[in-house]
Design an enzyme around this catalytic site. Sequence first.
Site, PDB file in Angstrom:
ATOM      1  N   SER A   1      46.850  44.012  47.835  1.00  0.00           N
ATOM      2  CA  SER A   1      46.743  45.520  47.555  1.00  0.00           C
ATOM      3  C   SER A   1      45.159  46.090  47.680  1.00  0.00           C
ATOM      4  CB  SER A   1      47.517  45.945  46.398  1.00  0.00           C
ATOM      5  OG  SER A   1      46.817  45.406  45.231  1.00  0.00           O
TER       6      SER A   1
ATOM      7  N   SER B   1      46.575  40.053  45.201  1.00  0.00           N
ATOM      8  CA  SER B   1      46.030  41.272  45.692  1.00  0.00           C
ATOM      9  C   SER B   1      44.436  41.213  45.796  1.00  0.00           C
ATOM     10  CB  SER B   1      46.447  42.643  44.708  1.00  0.00           C
ATOM     11  OG  SER B   1      47.769  42.862  45.104  1.00  0.00           O
TER      12      SER B   1
ATOM     13  N   LYS C   1      38.299  49.417  42.274  1.00  0.00           N
ATOM     14  CA  LYS C   1      39.798  49.702  42.701  1.00  0.00           C
ATOM     15  C   LYS C   1      40.559  51.081  42.059  1.00  0.00           C
ATOM     16  CE  LYS C   1      44.102  47.208  43.879  1.00  0.00           C
ATOM     17  NZ  LYS C   1      44.941  45.996  43.603  1.00  0.00           N
TER      18      LYS C   1
END
Lengths: 482, 469
Positions: free
Chosen positions: B141, B165, B66
């Site tokens: 996210s 997330s 990420k």
Amino acid sequence: MAYENKDQVKIGLEIHIQLNKLNTKMFCGCRTDYQSDEPNTHTCPICLGLPGALPVVNKKAVECAIKVGLALNCKISEYTQFYRKNYYYPDLPKGFQITQYDYPIAHDGSIIIEGEDGERCVRINRAHMEEDPGRLVHEGSIEHSKYTLVDYNRSGVALLEVVTEPDLQSPKEARRFLDKLRNIIEYLDVSDVNLEGAVRVDANISIMGGQRSETKNISSHKASEKALLYEIVRQKNVLRRGKTVVQETRHFDEAREITVSLRTKEEAHDYRYFPEPDLVPFRIADLAPMIKETLPELPDAQRERFIAQYGIQEEHAKTLTAELKLATFFEEVLFKGADVMLASTWIADLLKGELNYRGKTIDSFSKTDLLEILSLLEKNKITEKSGIEIVRTLLDTQNQSVSRIVKGKGLLRIEGDEVTEMVKQAVEGNKDAVADYKNGKNEALNFIVGAVMKKTRGRADPKKVRELIIQQLHTTQAGINS
Amino acid sequence: MITWQSVPETKRFIETEGAAEAVHRCFERIKQNDFNSFITLNIEDALSVAEHASGGRLCGVPIAIKDNISTHGIQTTCASKILTGYIPPYNATVIERLEREGAVIIGKTNMDEFAMGTSTETSYYGAVENPWNGRCVPGGSSGGSAAALAGGEVPLALGSDTGGSVRCPASFCGVVGLKPTYGAVSRYGLISYANSLEQIGPMATTVADAALLFNVVAGYDKRDSTSVKKQFDTTEPLDMKGMKIGVPGEYFGEGMNSVVEKAVWNAVYSFEDLGAEYKEVSMPHTKYSLAAYYIIAMSEASSNLARFDGLRYGHHAEEGDCHTSFSKTRAEGFGDEVKRRILLGSYALSAGYHDKYYLKALKVRTLVKKDFESAFKTYDMLLAPTMPYPAFKLGEKIKDPLSLYLADVNTVPINLAGVPAVSVPCGFENKLPVGLQLIGDFFDEKTILQAAHKFENSTDFHNRRPGGE
């Protein structure tokens, strides 16, 4: 005489002390000896506040803070916690400063200083830790510089903030407090207070029970006294004009020796303090007793000991313990066998005075040299006056030695036949004075003594000279009579 | 088409074809899918690392990271304009641990800007397609990481979970995502959104792979003061017989999709078939979780994001004095959702409101935590839907922030409490995956991972692939 404090002066201080004796910064491993290095060479992701970097508490820094807390007779908190103080400034790479708020390291202490009117007990509200911001550098002056440079070498260096209650009643007391605090810090060996920016003071002052002003950016003890004196005059003038003093933050302009308004209470920052989530609260109660064991002898205790153990004058003991190096110098000289009274007088009065006059510290004087001088004095080989001359010569010239100065300047005391001969000459050369003396004018004797001392350039013992003159005069008289 | 997806399958492929070929296939697949799952691809470096791969538990295995996890020498943007061009000079601890085990970093995955979102639509680099339906969001996210896994682009990925997330996109994309116990995985190098809530979490296509990745990255790190000295062994098998499961009624609230509800209950019954016992349990403070979560997260964010002033790295707007330049940099560099959260967070921390909002939220947080502590005195594990519904349409909720916040209702209590939770596929609604959330006691990742593994073995949801592959 009792101190009235007719303006009802109330002063409270906030003192930031850089814990620069630590090898590393407050929250990272960067070294703190950046003073003579290139800008931005003592940095890492943590003290540069790079995204994702996390702080880790320097345990030694916490121990230093506890040390200071204990020396200021504070209570040590059971748990301590770090907070964030949020504001934007180029020297603050994270946009917040890690500091303390609730649960400081130490709180509720006090120290006693010499006040305007006897002893003054100054209460310590708290002592807490925080990180130093970076340093802004301007080309030329701050007003004329076209740009600002930022040096993050200082960013993250451990600071200890000591906050007093408003117990000080005059600028002089404020200065004495600062001297005392500096003295204690020096004894604790947690900071080299002589390094640039090592001690910074914010001073809060109010008069006649009015609002207080806070003056920031005071970098020396002398400056703090000046800033406070200025503030008293300013606040008195405000009152004289029938206005009221407003609560505000002011800035001390060291060059012009005045304070200027920075922001009023309405414009005060909202720092949005909240607990630093990256550092968990931690228990320090268990550390305190162990650290207490390691505390060195502090100035007050040492002063008492000097008086009790060596029987020296209180004033001398005070001067000697006002500076760790001076006290150490004194004890080392004693250890080498110097006479106690001679050593205390010579170090505390004469040597200290000569050093102050030259803005020098005891570092610039060698123990061996002083020992030699003291030994000459003890054996009556030189006069006090010559001793001072030797000290001055050593301080003012290079590559000198006591024996060379004594020899070169012919400072050895004149004794025996040499003095007798000079007395004889003086008596013969000052017939008028001799006549006056014989006619009962005792002052005439002083004149002759002075003549002999002048001739010996102070190297003879004036008492002895006086005796010899009287002896000589009586001999002469006897001669006439016979 | 690729024939490998799990780590064991990838390793077999590497044995015959070589790690460089495996990495090469990843890039081909990413290009072919074009889901916008990556912000930065690490092509040259990944191929060279793969060629020299030798040893380690993840030797030559490609992994996606990420874009809020710092990678030395690889641009790390948090999907924000303000960090465009920022190349970290250091590695996050998790990256060091991955490299030590021979993993190959393929690139940095797309996400909501600064991890603030539930749909990956707030990214400065554009939205990500859900591999199951290109018109749907992948969740957020960590949407890029989930889409990369579901799309067969990589066998492993790291996400981060502040309020769901990792689990939300895992649920929406039909993959496995673990939010570890707070303190289990070092946050050093994770660009903070809300420090007291978030953890880096492993994501994979099977529970076993997620557990393996967790074991690689977890463990004490002296650089993170909130990391905990614990050893994790999630590999020891668990006997389901007599296991006590709690099903909190509050997690089946208003707005819950009925198919999702049914899928989760079916999962509960599956556990019953495996020998576990279940009971409904009440977690009375759940309803206050969302409000408390958003206040705490935004407050911390308002401070965490203060460092982005353009002075030292990233986007910089040259104008006037430093404060004008800071303002302009931030006005240009942050997206709307980030600005909204900074403003709300600053407000919640400001004098006069601090006690009313921030302190109150902290008190609620303690109560929510107590709900969990008391539940785990009786139960070994809690089961709940990860999300109240399957993936929604791109653009459907982005204009209505509040409805997006409400989507996190079942994930945020876990972050407030700090307990671990894993999301695994447990059904489908309208050809979109549904996620089951297994919630464990503090540092008991082992129970939820082993239980999830057993569940996975007794169902076939994880074998289904987007496009029917």
